[in-house]
Scaffold this active site. Structure first.
Site, mmCIF file in Angstrom:
data_model
loop_
_atom_site.group_PDB
_atom_site.id
_atom_site.type_symbol
_atom_site.label_atom_id
_atom_site.label_comp_id
_atom_site.label_asym_id
_atom_site.label_seq_id
_atom_site.Cartn_x
_atom_site.Cartn_y
_atom_site.Cartn_z
ATOM 1 N N THR A 91 0.830 -1.213 0.000
ATOM 2 C CA THR A 91 0.000 0.000 0.000
ATOM 3 C C THR A 91 0.864 1.264 0.000
ATOM 4 O O THR A 91 1.930 1.305 0.619
ATOM 5 C CB THR A 91 -0.906 -0.005 1.251
ATOM 6 O OG1 THR A 91 -1.666 -1.215 1.255
ATOM 7 C CG2 THR A 91 -1.845 1.176 1.268
ATOM 8 N N GLU A 92 0.376 2.272 -0.703
ATOM 9 C CA GLU A 92 1.064 3.573 -0.757
ATOM 10 C C GLU A 92 0.048 4.676 -0.456
ATOM 11 O O GLU A 92 -1.160 4.421 -0.489
ATOM 12 C CB GLU A 92 1.651 3.788 -2.169
ATOM 13 C CG GLU A 92 2.677 2.722 -2.537
ATOM 14 C CD GLU A 92 3.262 2.922 -3.932
ATOM 15 O OE1 GLU A 92 2.758 3.798 -4.678
ATOM 16 O OE2 GLU A 92 4.232 2.206 -4.250
ATOM 17 N N GLN A 96 -23.244 -5.221 23.285
ATOM 18 C CA GLN A 96 -24.637 -4.943 23.685
ATOM 19 C C GLN A 96 -25.028 -5.793 24.891
ATOM 20 O O GLN A 96 -25.679 -5.317 25.814
ATOM 21 C CB GLN A 96 -25.574 -5.221 22.499
ATOM 22 C CG GLN A 96 -26.966 -4.676 22.674
ATOM 23 C CD GLN A 96 -27.001 -3.142 22.646
ATOM 24 O OE1 GLN A 96 -26.088 -2.495 22.150
ATOM 25 N NE2 GLN A 96 -28.031 -2.568 23.223
ATOM 26 N N GLY A 129 -23.948 -4.314 28.132
ATOM 27 C CA GLY A 129 -24.446 -3.005 28.558
ATOM 28 C C GLY A 129 -23.300 -2.006 28.663
ATOM 29 O O GLY A 129 -22.317 -2.101 27.915
ATOM 30 N N GLU A 164 -6.057 -6.192 3.556
ATOM 31 C CA GLU A 164 -5.936 -7.385 2.685
ATOM 32 C C GLU A 164 -7.137 -7.479 1.745
ATOM 33 O O GLU A 164 -7.653 -8.567 1.462
ATOM 34 C CB GLU A 164 -5.714 -8.652 3.515
ATOM 35 C CG GLU A 164 -4.442 -8.510 4.359
ATOM 36 C CD GLU A 164 -3.761 -9.807 4.708
ATOM 37 O OE1 GLU A 164 -4.012 -10.824 4.048
ATOM 38 O OE2 GLU A 164 -2.944 -9.793 5.647
ATOM 39 N N SER A 217 -14.045 -5.235 2.049
ATOM 40 C CA SER A 217 -15.221 -6.084 1.778
ATOM 41 C C SER A 217 -15.736 -5.847 0.363
ATOM 42 O O SER A 217 -16.160 -6.791 -0.321
ATOM 43 C CB SER A 217 -16.329 -5.782 2.792
ATOM 44 O OG SER A 217 -15.965 -6.275 4.059
HETATM 45 P P1 FAD Z 1 -9.120 2.771 -0.808
HETATM 46 O O1 FAD Z 1 -8.594 1.784 -1.784
HETATM 47 O O2 FAD Z 1 -8.907 4.217 -1.098
HETATM 48 O O3 FAD Z 1 -10.684 2.501 -0.604
HETATM 49 C C1 FAD Z 1 -11.545 3.446 0.049
HETATM 50 C C2 FAD Z 1 -12.981 2.922 -0.112
HETATM 51 O O4 FAD Z 1 -13.301 2.814 -1.520
HETATM 52 C C3 FAD Z 1 -13.178 1.517 0.479
HETATM 53 O O5 FAD Z 1 -14.464 1.429 1.030
HETATM 54 C C4 FAD Z 1 -13.088 0.615 -0.735
HETATM 55 O O6 FAD Z 1 -13.791 -0.613 -0.568
HETATM 56 C C5 FAD Z 1 -13.739 1.500 -1.804
HETATM 57 N N1 FAD Z 1 -13.294 1.106 -3.149
HETATM 58 C C6 FAD Z 1 -12.062 1.239 -3.711
HETATM 59 N N2 FAD Z 1 -12.064 0.742 -4.964
HETATM 60 C C7 FAD Z 1 -13.300 0.258 -5.187
HETATM 61 C C8 FAD Z 1 -13.941 -0.397 -6.277
HETATM 62 N N3 FAD Z 1 -13.276 -0.690 -7.421
HETATM 63 N N4 FAD Z 1 -15.255 -0.732 -6.163
HETATM 64 C C9 FAD Z 1 -15.931 -0.464 -5.017
HETATM 65 N N5 FAD Z 1 -15.388 0.136 -3.942
HETATM 66 C C10 FAD Z 1 -14.095 0.501 -4.040
HETATM 67 N N6 FAD Z 1 -0.975 -2.552 3.482
HETATM 68 C C11 FAD Z 1 0.186 -3.191 3.177
HETATM 69 O O7 FAD Z 1 0.650 -3.161 2.041
HETATM 70 N N7 FAD Z 1 0.866 -3.900 4.139
HETATM 71 C C12 FAD Z 1 0.430 -3.976 5.424
HETATM 72 O O8 FAD Z 1 1.072 -4.617 6.259
HETATM 73 C C13 FAD Z 1 -0.783 -3.299 5.778
HETATM 74 N N8 FAD Z 1 -1.220 -3.288 7.061
HETATM 75 C C14 FAD Z 1 -2.271 -2.491 7.408
HETATM 76 C C15 FAD Z 1 -2.610 -2.330 8.754
HETATM 77 C C16 FAD Z 1 -3.619 -1.463 9.122
HETATM 78 C C17 FAD Z 1 -3.942 -1.273 10.571
HETATM 79 C C18 FAD Z 1 -4.365 -0.758 8.133
HETATM 80 C C19 FAD Z 1 -5.477 0.196 8.492
HETATM 81 C C20 FAD Z 1 -4.058 -0.917 6.788
HETATM 82 C C21 FAD Z 1 -2.999 -1.772 6.417
HETATM 83 N N9 FAD Z 1 -2.621 -1.889 5.087
HETATM 84 C C22 FAD Z 1 -1.463 -2.574 4.755
HETATM 85 C C23 FAD Z 1 -3.322 -1.162 4.034
HETATM 86 C C24 FAD Z 1 -4.638 -1.788 3.629
HETATM 87 O O9 FAD Z 1 -4.403 -2.990 2.938
HETATM 88 C C25 FAD Z 1 -5.425 -0.764 2.823
HETATM 89 O O10 FAD Z 1 -5.855 0.230 3.724
HETATM 90 C C26 FAD Z 1 -6.584 -1.372 2.066
HETATM 91 O O11 FAD Z 1 -6.134 -2.179 1.014
HETATM 92 C C27 FAD Z 1 -7.547 -0.334 1.485
HETATM 93 O O12 FAD Z 1 -6.838 0.632 0.773
HETATM 94 P P2 FAD Z 1 -7.083 2.184 1.089
HETATM 95 O O13 FAD Z 1 -6.989 2.381 2.554
HETATM 96 O O14 FAD Z 1 -6.168 2.969 0.233
HETATM 97 O O15 FAD Z 1 -8.580 2.453 0.677
#
Ligand code: FAD
Length: 383
Positions: A126-127, A335, A338, A362, A365
């Site tokens: 992720t970036e 819930q 309480g 990962e 949903s």
């Molecule tokens: P976005 O991709 O910007 O999504 C935002 C919203 O848009 C979401 O609801 C998504 O479902 C929706 N969305 C996006 N595209 C679509 C589509 N085509 N159709 C419908 N809905 C869509 N990443 C790593 O690489 N390594 C790690 O070890 C790691 N650990 C993590 C630990 C934590 C505590 C957290 C919070 C994140 C971690 N992540 C890691 C990153 C994580 O995998 C991402 O946050 C995740 O993949 C979602 O990407 P995003 O946050 O950029 O959300």
């Protein structure tokens, strides 16, 4: 609820339960409050085999099956999801990728330490600008003589500040997934910096970081697989990783069930235990059903993996259902408690906060639904 388990599988689960009840459960609220586990537990989990469960013995692993692995992840999720995440990322996403795609030299260099828990791995996909759309990542790796030079930033990386090894996905070629390669980057490399991210809603005991790569030079032997194979390496790792996340969620649901039953049978209102009220039993029945259904989806994945069958769509279904079930179950359990459920003297508030990220990382949903929908219809909603 149990399928038939072998004596070895039962034995490992019992050892895991006993260890975590003693070494993790009494400390988890404090670790959560101070935003760090006691990292001394990491090599001790390594000694028990948590990090090397499905790695071959020749690389220091236990050589166990995937059913044992999901049992272990369930126990970790029940005890403290922060621990489950540390293990899943290091042993599953990172060590698993080295095992599948690595050269013999790379395996020998990294796997024994990762299997022992004396070294941790982190998974840098992720970036800031790409999450769900990981195939469009922008971190670059430029060939320079016999080296590669990496520049870019990674975000939300589990184990980031604790890791010895970062599996970094970077662009060596053109646009899209086919231009992505994978690199094994020692975190002590010049130009590599991990900055801790604090203030998370849940999983507060585990380190989450941004990774900053500023001219990080690695030898060509740090390339994992071939140029252009990085995205496939990442997606294969995540297929398996989703099974671990889902198994951890089963542990959350199970923990919620136990906590809810315990509270409901001891708390009295109107002169009776609250467990005797039908509306409280309704909440508990829903948690119990979620535990069974999620566990069966996870065990199907473990069985597929043990038979060497593809697990992708089954893993998406397990991860989607189990993560949503974990949020639902934790909310139901709260819930039942309480107002006490809102205070961290009881485990359910932490279960709820920890569960919340499971529907996000990962693959969210929504992304799992698109993967399942693509498999059912043959039409990709991603392009
Ligand atoms: P976005 O991709 O910007 O999504 C935002 C919203 O848009 C979401 O609801 C998504 O479902 C929706 N969305 C996006 N595209 C679509 C589509 N085509 N159709 C419908 N809905 C869509 N990443 C790593 O690489 N390594 C790690 O070890 C790691 N650990 C993590 C630990 C934590 C505590 C957290 C919070 C994140 C971690 N992540 C890691 C990153 C994580 O995998 C991402 O946050 C995740 O993949 C979602 O990407 P995003 O946050 O950029 O959300």
């Amino acid at each position: 609820m149990d399928l038939s388990l072998s004596t070895e599988q039962e034995a490992f689960r019992a050892v895991a339960r006993e260890f975590l009840e003693r070494e993790a459960v009494p400390h988890r609220a404090e670790w959560d409050r101070r935003e760090s586990i006691d990292t001394a537990i990491v090599p001790r989990m390594g000694e028990l085999g948590f990090f090397g469960l499905t790695l071959p013995e020749e690389y220091g692993g236990v050589g166990g099956d995937h059913v044992t692995s999901v049992l272990a992840m369930e126990e970790l999720g029940r005890a403290d999801s922060a621990l489950r995440g540390i293990v899943s990322v290091s042993s599953g996403l990172v060590a698993g990728s080295v095992l599948r795609a690595g050269t013999e030299e790379q395996r020998r260099e990294w796997l024994p330490r990762l299997a022992a828990g004396t070294a941790l791995g982190c998974f840098g996909l992720t970036e800031p600008g790409v999450g769900s759309d990981a195939g469009n990542l922008t971190t670059r790796a430029r060939r320079d003589g016999s080296d590669y030079v990496l520049d870019g930033e990674k975000l939300f990386i589990t184990n980031g500040t604790w890791a010895d090894l970062a599996l970094v996905f970077a662009r060596t070629g053109g646009d899209g997934p086919r231009g992505v390669s994978a690199f094994l980057v020692p975190t002590g490399s010049a130009g590599f910096e991990a900055r801790e991210i604090t203030g998370k809603l849940g999983l507060r005991g585990q380190a989450t970081a941004s990774l900053h790569l500023d001219g990080v030079r690695v030898p060509a032997s740090a390339l994992l697989g071939e140029e252009g194979q990085g995205f496939r390496i990442a997606m294969t790792a995540l297929d398996k990783g989703r099974v671990s996340v889902a198994a951890g969620c089963v542990g959350i649901v199970q923990g919620c069930l136990e906590a809810a039953v315990d509270y409901a049978t001891t708390r009295t209102q109107f002169g009776r235990p609250i467990a005797s009220f039908q509306l409280v039993q309704d909440l508990i029945a829903d948690i119990s059903l979620d535990a069974d259904a999620a566990r069966l989806l996870v065990w199907r994945c473990a069985d597929l993996l043990d038979r060497g069958e593809p697990v992708g769509v089954a893993a998406s279904k397990a991860k989607l259902f189990a993560s949503e079930a974990a949020v639902r179950a934790a909310n139901n359990a709260l819930q039942v408690h309480g107002g006490s459920g809102y205070i961290d003297d009881y485990p359910v508030a932490k279960y709820l906060r920890d569960a919340r990220v499971m529907t996000l990382y990962e693959g969210t949903s929504q992304i799992q639904k698109l993967l399942i929908g693509r498999a059912e219809t043959g039409i990709s909603a991603f392009v």
